[in-house]
Design a protein around this motif. Structure first.
Motif, PDB file in Angstrom:
ATOM      1  N   ARG A 154      20.895  12.908  36.391  1.00 34.86           N
ATOM      2  CA  ARG A 154      22.106  12.074  36.398  1.00 34.86           C
ATOM      3  C   ARG A 154      23.373  12.806  36.847  1.00 34.86           C
ATOM      4  N   GLY A 155      23.501  14.077  36.489  1.00 35.70           N
ATOM      5  CA  GLY A 155      24.682  14.824  36.935  1.00 35.70           C
ATOM      6  C   GLY A 155      24.718  14.965  38.440  1.00 35.70           C
ATOM      7  N   TYR A 156      23.571  15.355  38.975  1.00 32.48           N
ATOM      8  CA  TYR A 156      23.459  15.585  40.411  1.00 32.48           C
ATOM      9  C   TYR A 156      23.597  14.277  41.195  1.00 32.48           C
ATOM     10  N   ALA A 157      22.939  13.245  40.693  1.00 32.03           N
ATOM     11  CA  ALA A 157      22.957  11.956  41.389  1.00 32.03           C
ATOM     12  C   ALA A 157      24.374  11.401  41.472  1.00 32.03           C
ATOM     13  N   MET A 158      25.108  11.500  40.370  1.00 30.22           N
ATOM     14  CA  MET A 158      26.473  10.986  40.393  1.00 30.22           C
ATOM     15  C   MET A 158      27.351  11.811  41.332  1.00 30.22           C
TER      16      MET A 158
ATOM     17  N   ASP B 236      30.351  19.213  30.853  1.00 28.52           N
ATOM     18  CA  ASP B 236      29.538  18.581  31.890  1.00 28.52           C
ATOM     19  C   ASP B 236      29.722  19.275  33.232  1.00 28.52           C
ATOM     20  N   TYR B 237      30.956  19.521  33.589  1.00 24.94           N
ATOM     21  CA  TYR B 237      31.227  20.170  34.880  1.00 24.94           C
ATOM     22  C   TYR B 237      30.646  21.583  34.919  1.00 24.94           C
ATOM     23  N   ILE B 238      30.854  22.337  33.839  1.00 24.53           N
ATOM     24  CA  ILE B 238      30.393  23.725  33.819  1.00 24.53           C
ATOM     25  C   ILE B 238      28.862  23.791  33.854  1.00 24.53           C
ATOM     26  N   ALA B 239      28.214  22.973  33.042  1.00 26.28           N
ATOM     27  CA  ALA B 239      26.743  22.998  32.985  1.00 26.28           C
ATOM     28  C   ALA B 239      26.152  22.614  34.337  1.00 26.28           C
ATOM     29  N   ARG B 240      26.758  21.652  34.973  1.00 29.68           N
ATOM     30  CA  ARG B 240      26.228  21.191  36.252  1.00 29.68           C
ATOM     31  C   ARG B 240      26.540  22.177  37.372  1.00 29.68           C
ATOM     32  N   ASP B 241      27.779  22.616  37.462  1.00 27.47           N
ATOM     33  CA  ASP B 241      28.207  23.401  38.623  1.00 27.47           C
ATOM     34  C   ASP B 241      27.905  24.892  38.503  1.00 27.47           C
ATOM     35  N   VAL B 242      28.105  25.468  37.328  1.00 26.41           N
ATOM     36  CA  VAL B 242      27.878  26.910  37.161  1.00 26.41           C
ATOM     37  C   VAL B 242      26.427  27.195  36.792  1.00 26.41           C
ATOM     38  N   PHE B 243      25.853  26.329  35.955  1.00 23.57           N
ATOM     39  CA  PHE B 243      24.491  26.592  35.473  1.00 23.57           C
ATOM     40  C   PHE B 243      23.440  25.689  36.116  1.00 23.57           C
ATOM     41  N   HIS B 244      23.872  24.883  37.052  1.00 16.34           N
ATOM     42  CA  HIS B 244      22.957  24.096  37.873  1.00 16.34           C
ATOM     43  C   HIS B 244      22.012  23.204  37.073  1.00 16.34           C
ATOM     44  N   ARG B 245      22.549  22.600  36.003  1.00 25.04           N
ATOM     45  CA  ARG B 245      21.734  21.687  35.204  1.00 25.04           C
ATOM     46  C   ARG B 245      21.850  20.298  35.818  1.00 25.04           C
ATOM     47  N   LYS B 246      20.746  19.824  36.349  1.00 27.58           N
ATOM     48  CA  LYS B 246      20.749  18.575  37.125  1.00 27.58           C
ATOM     49  C   LYS B 246      21.121  17.348  36.307  1.00 27.58           C
ATOM     50  N   ASN B 247      20.881  17.447  35.015  1.00 28.30           N
ATOM     51  CA  ASN B 247      21.044  16.275  34.168  1.00 28.30           C
ATOM     52  C   ASN B 247      22.323  16.327  33.348  1.00 28.30           C
ATOM     53  N   ALA B 248      23.210  17.266  33.687  1.00 26.83           N
ATOM     54  CA  ALA B 248      24.413  17.447  32.881  1.00 26.83           C
ATOM     55  C   ALA B 248      25.393  16.309  33.109  1.00 26.83           C
TER      56      ALA B 248
ATOM     57  N   ASP C  35      14.999  22.785  45.443  1.00 31.13           N
ATOM     58  CA  ASP C  35      14.230  21.715  46.065  1.00 31.13           C
ATOM     59  C   ASP C  35      14.725  20.395  45.467  1.00 31.13           C
ATOM     60  N   LEU C  36      15.287  19.557  46.307  1.00 33.26           N
ATOM     61  CA  LEU C  36      15.890  18.319  45.802  1.00 33.26           C
ATOM     62  C   LEU C  36      15.056  17.072  46.084  1.00 33.26           C
ATOM     63  N   SER C  37      13.784  17.252  46.412  1.00 27.69           N
ATOM     64  CA  SER C  37      12.999  16.066  46.785  1.00 27.69           C
ATOM     65  C   SER C  37      12.919  15.041  45.652  1.00 27.69           C
ATOM     66  N   GLU C  38      12.902  15.517  44.407  1.00 27.65           N
ATOM     67  CA  GLU C  38      12.866  14.566  43.282  1.00 27.65           C
ATOM     68  C   GLU C  38      14.166  13.762  43.184  1.00 27.65           C
ATOM     69  N   LEU C  39      15.264  14.421  43.510  1.00 25.56           N
ATOM     70  CA  LEU C  39      16.559  13.734  43.475  1.00 25.56           C
ATOM     71  C   LEU C  39      16.557  12.547  44.426  1.00 25.56           C
ATOM     72  N   TYR C  40      16.007  12.758  45.606  1.00 21.73           N
ATOM     73  CA  TYR C  40      16.046  11.690  46.599  1.00 21.73           C
ATOM     74  C   TYR C  40      15.198  10.498  46.186  1.00 21.73           C
TER      75      TYR C  40
ATOM     76  N   GLU D  31      24.881   4.810  29.668  1.00 15.44           N
ATOM     77  CA  GLU D  31      23.523   4.312  29.433  1.00 15.44           C
ATOM     78  C   GLU D  31      22.855   3.901  30.736  1.00 15.44           C
ATOM     79  N   ILE D  32      23.619   3.215  31.569  1.00 17.05           N
ATOM     80  CA  ILE D  32      23.077   2.757  32.855  1.00 17.05           C
ATOM     81  C   ILE D  32      22.675   3.960  33.714  1.00 17.05           C
ATOM     82  N   VAL D  33      23.550   4.941  33.754  1.00 14.84           N
ATOM     83  CA  VAL D  33      23.301   6.129  34.569  1.00 14.84           C
ATOM     84  C   VAL D  33      22.088   6.906  34.056  1.00 14.84           C
ATOM     85  N   LYS D  34      21.977   6.987  32.735  1.00 13.54           N
ATOM     86  CA  LYS D  34      20.840   7.699  32.132  1.00 13.54           C
ATOM     87  C   LYS D  34      19.523   7.064  32.560  1.00 13.54           C
TER      88      LYS D  34
END
Length: 311
Positions: free
Chosen positions: A282-286, A232-244, A95-100, A272-275
DNA sequence: CATCAGGGCCCTG
DNA sequence: CAGGGCCCTGAT
């Protein structure tokens, strides 16, 4: 190897789901492990030691998603288990409603890419090999090295009238002497492939899905050949960590600077800005911003991006 | 032709 | 925590 057993199931990802943007990524380097057409995609994977082929066909829309999954294998499998795995890897229940909400400053992007999930069909092992292939080189060479390795140590699979390679297994590659790998012009990465394969066999990737972001980061960094950029790539893409996203390499900092419209290219300041801007996501948003740029560039080349993007 | 940087990471001091 | 080295390739 011919794959004969076929299982077909219609799966309904959680809406909204955008099939096209969730299954294609213009920035991915091409490998002979799959193919795509409008509303269709083929890929290989190794599931419970067995190489299999998968075809996905879009049978729905963004608001009423439906994907026909076809599984090709040599032997019959526990299909329910495998479908669950695909749901995890393809983020079909996210559910990505928070991302939006976090992306509120980019309404056009949210509108265009609503329902785009992270697309990583690779398990931890395959993705480890991919990140090593990407390190310290250009895409052109990455492609060459990947082809050489797949041809020599991957499994050639035949299914649905097509032929693709499945990534080698860790056990297979560990039988290869380092010099033999080096002959494929992978350079010092030969050692990384071997050591990372050894380290991988000591891990339980399913258990790692449930540990905290911090613990996961530590565990991944303990793998030989994995550093801050790959984590960063592995945590975000393989383990689906949104903030990686804890490291912004200089080449990405230049791109982020433009995307965020800020007047610095200092990786630390950008981070810092992205955080602050994309708290928790932040991982997903970028990824969303980056994909927008990639698709625009594919449709009509953007000069500054073409220059900054490593090739 | 030589030099150099390049989708990092490891190791050393 | 900073800096050199690493395999190879293609750009200059």
């Amino acid at each position: 190897m011919k794959l004969k057993a076929v299982y077909i199931e219609l799966v309904h990802p959680k809406a909204p789901y955008n099939f096209k943007y969730s299954t294609r990524n213009p920035s991915h380097f091409p490998t002979p492990t799959g193919d795509e057409e409008e509303n269709k995609i083929w890929f290989t994977m190794r599931w419970q030691e067995e190489p299999i082929g998968v075809k996905l066909v879009n049978k729905g829309s963004v608001d009423k998603p439906a994907v026909e999954v076809s599984i090709y294998s040599k032997n019959k499998l526990n299909y329910a288990e495998l479908i669950d795995e695909l749901i995890y890897r393809l983020e079909w229940n996210e559910d990505l409603s928070e991302l939006y909400k976090v992306l509120k400053d980019f309404p056009e992007i949210v509108k265009k890419f609503k329902g785009m999930r992270m697309f990583c069909i690779d398990d931890l092992y395959e993705y480890l090999m991919i990140t090593i292939l990407l390190q310290n080189t250009h895409v052109k060479r990455t492609v060459k090295m990947a082809q050489g390795m797949l041809k020599n140590y991957g499994d050639l699979l035949e299914f649905d009238g097509k032929e693709f390679y499945c990534f080698w297994s860790p056990e297979r590659i560990l039988k290869v002497p380092e010099e033999e790998l080096r002959a494929l012009k992978v350079g010092y990465r030969a050692k990384s492939f071997l050591r990372a394969s050894q380290d991988y066999l000591k891990l339980d990737e399913f258990e790692m899905r449930n540990i905290s972001d911090e613990e996961l980061r530590k565990k991944l960094l303990s793998i030989y050949g994995v550093g801050p950029a790959s984590v960063d790539y592995i945590a975000r893409d393989v383990f689906h960590r949104k903030n990686a996203l804890d490291t912004v390499p200089p080449w990405e900092a230049k791109i982020y600077s433009k995307l965020l419209n800020v007047n610095t290219v200092d990786p630390k300041k950008i981070l810092e800005i992205v955080k602050k801007k994309f708290a928790g996501w932040r991982g997903y948003a970028m990824h969303y911003l980056f994909m927008d740029l990639n698709w625009k560039h594919k449709e009509e080349p953007i000069e500054w991006f073409g220059k900054l993007m490593p090739y």
